[in-house]
Design a protein around this motif. Sequence first.
Motif, PDB file in Angstrom:
ATOM      1  N   PRO A 247      29.418  53.322  61.416  1.00  0.00           N
ATOM      2  CA  PRO A 247      28.353  54.156  60.843  1.00  0.00           C
ATOM      3  C   PRO A 247      28.656  55.656  60.831  1.00  0.00           C
ATOM      4  CG  PRO A 247      27.520  52.705  62.597  1.00  0.00           C
ATOM      5  CD  PRO A 247      29.002  52.727  62.707  1.00  0.00           C
ATOM      6  N   LEU A 248      29.738  56.099  61.480  1.00  0.00           N
ATOM      7  CA  LEU A 248      29.950  57.532  61.651  1.00  0.00           C
ATOM      8  C   LEU A 248      30.416  58.202  60.365  1.00  0.00           C
ATOM      9  CD1 LEU A 248      31.731  57.597  65.142  1.00  0.00           C
ATOM     10  CD2 LEU A 248      29.305  57.981  64.623  1.00  0.00           C
ATOM     11  N   PRO A 249      29.917  59.411  60.093  1.00  0.00           N
ATOM     12  CA  PRO A 249      30.336  60.132  58.888  1.00  0.00           C
ATOM     13  C   PRO A 249      31.672  60.838  59.096  1.00  0.00           C
ATOM     14  CG  PRO A 249      28.759  61.452  60.107  1.00  0.00           C
ATOM     15  CD  PRO A 249      28.867  60.136  60.834  1.00  0.00           C
ATOM     16  N   PRO A 250      32.338  61.245  58.020  1.00  0.00           N
ATOM     17  CA  PRO A 250      33.585  62.020  58.156  1.00  0.00           C
ATOM     18  C   PRO A 250      33.355  63.256  59.013  1.00  0.00           C
ATOM     19  CG  PRO A 250      33.244  61.370  55.876  1.00  0.00           C
ATOM     20  CD  PRO A 250      31.987  61.005  56.613  1.00  0.00           C
ATOM     21  N   GLY A 251      34.321  63.540  59.896  1.00  0.00           N
ATOM     22  CA  GLY A 251      34.223  64.751  60.707  1.00  0.00           C
ATOM     23  C   GLY A 251      33.375  64.619  61.951  1.00  0.00           C
ATOM     24  N   CYS A 252      32.863  63.431  62.238  1.00  0.00           N
ATOM     25  CA  CYS A 252      32.121  63.218  63.486  1.00  0.00           C
ATOM     26  C   CYS A 252      33.080  62.633  64.519  1.00  0.00           C
ATOM     27  CB  CYS A 252      30.950  62.269  63.264  1.00  0.00           C
ATOM     28  SG  CYS A 252      30.006  61.924  64.768  1.00  0.00           S
ATOM     29  N   ARG A 253      33.114  63.209  65.712  1.00  0.00           N
ATOM     30  CA  ARG A 253      33.996  62.739  66.772  1.00  0.00           C
ATOM     31  C   ARG A 253      33.267  61.752  67.683  1.00  0.00           C
ATOM     32  NH1 ARG A 253      37.882  64.361  70.357  1.00  0.00           N
ATOM     33  NH2 ARG A 253      39.148  64.654  68.492  1.00  0.00           N
ATOM     34  N   LEU A 254      33.936  60.654  67.958  1.00  0.00           N
ATOM     35  CA  LEU A 254      33.577  59.768  69.060  1.00  0.00           C
ATOM     36  C   LEU A 254      34.788  59.650  69.952  1.00  0.00           C
ATOM     37  CD1 LEU A 254      31.848  57.678  70.599  1.00  0.00           C
ATOM     38  CD2 LEU A 254      32.764  55.927  69.042  1.00  0.00           C
ATOM     39  N   THR A 255      34.654  60.089  71.202  1.00  0.00           N
ATOM     40  CA  THR A 255      35.701  59.898  72.203  1.00  0.00           C
ATOM     41  C   THR A 255      35.264  58.750  73.104  1.00  0.00           C
ATOM     42  OG1 THR A 255      36.249  62.259  72.206  1.00  0.00           O
ATOM     43  CG2 THR A 255      37.012  60.956  74.075  1.00  0.00           C
ATOM     44  N   ALA A 256      36.080  57.720  73.206  1.00  0.00           N
ATOM     45  CA  ALA A 256      35.742  56.565  74.034  1.00  0.00           C
ATOM     46  C   ALA A 256      36.771  56.407  75.149  1.00  0.00           C
ATOM     47  CB  ALA A 256      35.697  55.295  73.184  1.00  0.00           C
ATOM     48  N   ILE A 257      36.277  56.084  76.344  1.00  0.00           N
ATOM     49  CA  ILE A 257      37.145  55.764  77.474  1.00  0.00           C
ATOM     50  C   ILE A 257      36.770  54.376  77.980  1.00  0.00           C
ATOM     51  CG2 ILE A 257      37.728  56.302  79.867  1.00  0.00           C
ATOM     52  CD1 ILE A 257      37.458  59.195  79.277  1.00  0.00           C
ATOM     53  N   PHE A 258      37.752  53.495  78.040  1.00  0.00           N
ATOM     54  CA  PHE A 258      37.547  52.157  78.593  1.00  0.00           C
ATOM     55  C   PHE A 258      38.374  52.039  79.863  1.00  0.00           C
ATOM     56  CE2 PHE A 258      36.333  51.526  74.203  1.00  0.00           C
ATOM     57  CZ  PHE A 258      35.276  50.623  74.281  1.00  0.00           C
ATOM     58  N   ASP A 259      37.703  52.009  81.004  1.00  0.00           N
ATOM     59  CA  ASP A 259      38.364  51.809  82.286  1.00  0.00           C
ATOM     60  C   ASP A 259      38.122  50.358  82.690  1.00  0.00           C
ATOM     61  OD1 ASP A 259      39.556  52.003  84.738  1.00  0.00           O
ATOM     62  OD2 ASP A 259      38.574  53.864  85.310  1.00  0.00           O
ATOM     63  N   SER A 260      38.867  49.463  82.055  1.00  0.00           N
ATOM     64  CA  SER A 260      38.654  48.026  82.247  1.00  0.00           C
ATOM     65  C   SER A 260      39.936  47.283  81.904  1.00  0.00           C
ATOM     66  CB  SER A 260      37.510  47.527  81.348  1.00  0.00           C
ATOM     67  OG  SER A 260      37.709  47.908  80.001  1.00  0.00           O
ATOM     68  N   CYS A 261      40.018  46.050  82.361  1.00  0.00           N
ATOM     69  CA  CYS A 261      41.198  45.236  82.073  1.00  0.00           C
ATOM     70  C   CYS A 261      41.257  44.872  80.588  1.00  0.00           C
ATOM     71  CB  CYS A 261      41.162  43.954  82.911  1.00  0.00           C
ATOM     72  SG  CYS A 261      41.225  44.241  84.698  1.00  0.00           S
ATOM     73  N   HIS A 262      42.477  44.675  80.082  1.00  0.00           N
ATOM     74  CA  HIS A 262      42.703  44.215  78.714  1.00  0.00           C
ATOM     75  C   HIS A 262      42.007  45.109  77.687  1.00  0.00           C
ATOM     76  CE1 HIS A 262      44.226  40.664  80.731  1.00  0.00           C
ATOM     77  NE2 HIS A 262      43.057  40.499  81.322  1.00  0.00           N
ATOM     78  N   SER A 263      42.091  46.434  77.891  1.00  0.00           N
ATOM     79  CA  SER A 263      41.279  47.357  77.104  1.00  0.00           C
ATOM     80  C   SER A 263      42.057  48.137  76.057  1.00  0.00           C
ATOM     81  CB  SER A 263      40.584  48.354  78.041  1.00  0.00           C
ATOM     82  OG  SER A 263      41.542  49.053  78.829  1.00  0.00           O
ATOM     83  N   GLY A 264      43.332  47.806  75.838  1.00  0.00           N
ATOM     84  CA  GLY A 264      44.152  48.601  74.942  1.00  0.00           C
ATOM     85  C   GLY A 264      43.552  48.795  73.565  1.00  0.00           C
ATOM     86  N   SER A 265      42.969  47.739  73.003  1.00  0.00           N
ATOM     87  CA  SER A 265      42.353  47.840  71.679  1.00  0.00           C
ATOM     88  C   SER A 265      40.872  47.482  71.742  1.00  0.00           C
ATOM     89  CB  SER A 265      43.080  46.931  70.673  1.00  0.00           C
ATOM     90  OG  SER A 265      43.015  45.574  71.067  1.00  0.00           O
ATOM     91  N   ALA A 266      40.205  47.926  72.797  1.00  0.00           N
ATOM     92  CA  ALA A 266      38.821  47.526  73.039  1.00  0.00           C
ATOM     93  C   ALA A 266      37.836  48.053  72.007  1.00  0.00           C
ATOM     94  CB  ALA A 266      38.376  47.970  74.437  1.00  0.00           C
ATOM     95  N   LEU A 267      38.232  49.059  71.222  1.00  0.00           N
ATOM     96  CA  LEU A 267      37.347  49.567  70.173  1.00  0.00           C
ATOM     97  C   LEU A 267      37.892  49.228  68.786  1.00  0.00           C
ATOM     98  CD1 LEU A 267      34.652  51.021  70.134  1.00  0.00           C
ATOM     99  CD2 LEU A 267      35.873  53.200  69.961  1.00  0.00           C
ATOM    100  N   ASP A 268      38.939  48.421  68.735  1.00  0.00           N
ATOM    101  CA  ASP A 268      39.524  47.971  67.469  1.00  0.00           C
ATOM    102  C   ASP A 268      39.961  49.130  66.574  1.00  0.00           C
ATOM    103  OD1 ASP A 268      39.762  45.279  67.663  1.00  0.00           O
ATOM    104  OD2 ASP A 268      38.072  44.773  66.370  1.00  0.00           O
ATOM    105  N   LEU A 269      40.556  50.166  67.160  1.00  0.00           N
ATOM    106  CA  LEU A 269      41.076  51.266  66.355  1.00  0.00           C
ATOM    107  C   LEU A 269      42.506  50.930  65.929  1.00  0.00           C
ATOM    108  CD1 LEU A 269      39.724  54.342  68.337  1.00  0.00           C
ATOM    109  CD2 LEU A 269      38.638  53.037  66.487  1.00  0.00           C
ATOM    110  N   PRO A 270      42.862  51.148  64.662  1.00  0.00           N
ATOM    111  CA  PRO A 270      44.109  50.597  64.131  1.00  0.00           C
ATOM    112  C   PRO A 270      45.375  51.404  64.378  1.00  0.00           C
ATOM    113  CG  PRO A 270      42.830  51.610  62.380  1.00  0.00           C
ATOM    114  CD  PRO A 270      41.987  51.684  63.618  1.00  0.00           C
ATOM    115  N   TYR A 271      45.246  52.657  64.845  1.00  0.00           N
ATOM    116  CA  TYR A 271      46.430  53.506  65.003  1.00  0.00           C
ATOM    117  C   TYR A 271      46.662  53.780  66.486  1.00  0.00           C
ATOM    118  CZ  TYR A 271      45.606  53.956  60.054  1.00  0.00           C
ATOM    119  OH  TYR A 271      45.401  53.647  58.729  1.00  0.00           O
ATOM    120  N   VAL A 272      47.785  53.289  67.003  1.00  0.00           N
ATOM    121  CA  VAL A 272      48.113  53.395  68.426  1.00  0.00           C
ATOM    122  C   VAL A 272      49.351  54.278  68.561  1.00  0.00           C
ATOM    123  CG1 VAL A 272      48.650  52.134  70.535  1.00  0.00           C
ATOM    124  CG2 VAL A 272      47.190  51.080  68.786  1.00  0.00           C
TER     125      VAL A 272
END
Length: 321
Positions: free
Chosen positions: A153-178
């Motif tokens: 739902p986020l518009p262009p230019g809106c920042r979301l910074t997410a931190i996952f301190d959990s096991c198996h969390s490498g792609s926990a937000l399904d972001l495509p560029y690593v």
Amino acid sequence: MQRPPNQVQTQQVQQPYFRYSQCNGKKKALCIGINYTGTPAELKGCINDVHNIQRFLMRQCGYRQEDMVTLTDNSRNPRQQPTRDNILQAMQWLVRNAQPNDSLFFHYSGHGGQTRDLDGDEADGYDEVIYPVDHKRAGHIVDDDMHAIMVRPLPPGCRLTAIFDSCHSGSALDLPYVYSTEGKLKEPNIIAEAGQGLFSAANSYARGDIGGVFRSAIAVVRTANGSSKKADQYTKQTRTSAADVISWSGCKDSQTSADTQHAGMATGAMSMSFVSALTRNPCQTYQQLLNNMREILRAQYSQKPQLSSSHPMDTSLTFIC
């Protein structure tokens, strides 16, 4: 160091453009810490992580207490318990009415895991999940759903910074560029992935983790038949965003994250490394911060923090939130 540019950035992928956030608009934060107190899977440092992250955000990033929602399983307020329903509603609150240059912050410290991937967007065949305090009754929360609620739902230019301190969390937000510690975009590496899968299977067998052996074997088969590359392409097509979304994860999808002690206090290793690195030096590039967090953890832990984003990014830019 260079701040993010203000103009639209073009790219040759499914989403034709994106915009970096200047992070000078509205600031909101959602912090979730679950110790699972009184259960066989009890953790010690997750609630402390929430308080540490909140103090950091107020001290160094200009967030206000009244613009933060906190869910912890020691709360006496039922609405502040990290149940599945409360977490989903709080995620929706976080992104509601988001505007360009807003800065949103999501922090989760608790148990994470994996479940069978049903839509083909995971190279290893498994979606990542987080476990609410009532997960045995209400179920877990899948990365697909977290992406749909907090990223799409986020518009262009809106920042979301997410931190996952959990096991198996490498792609926990399904972001495509690593990104690697060299600041380069990671691409599927069939030989390396197959080798990692076999290594993980051997380790799981040595620990008596038959489920781990099975998952690793499936990952090797998927790599061999090209599913890994197909999943990478599908993810870029369906998960790329014009918004400015960044995720710092405590470990790779195949790894676990550790509880630790810092200054005599129980804490998650990932949360501790993030706060410690930026407290020592508040002005760092994305690449420097990733390397410094890994350096902090390297002496004691095998887990490797990951950096991923919703669009191709310049990791030599200064990290802001």
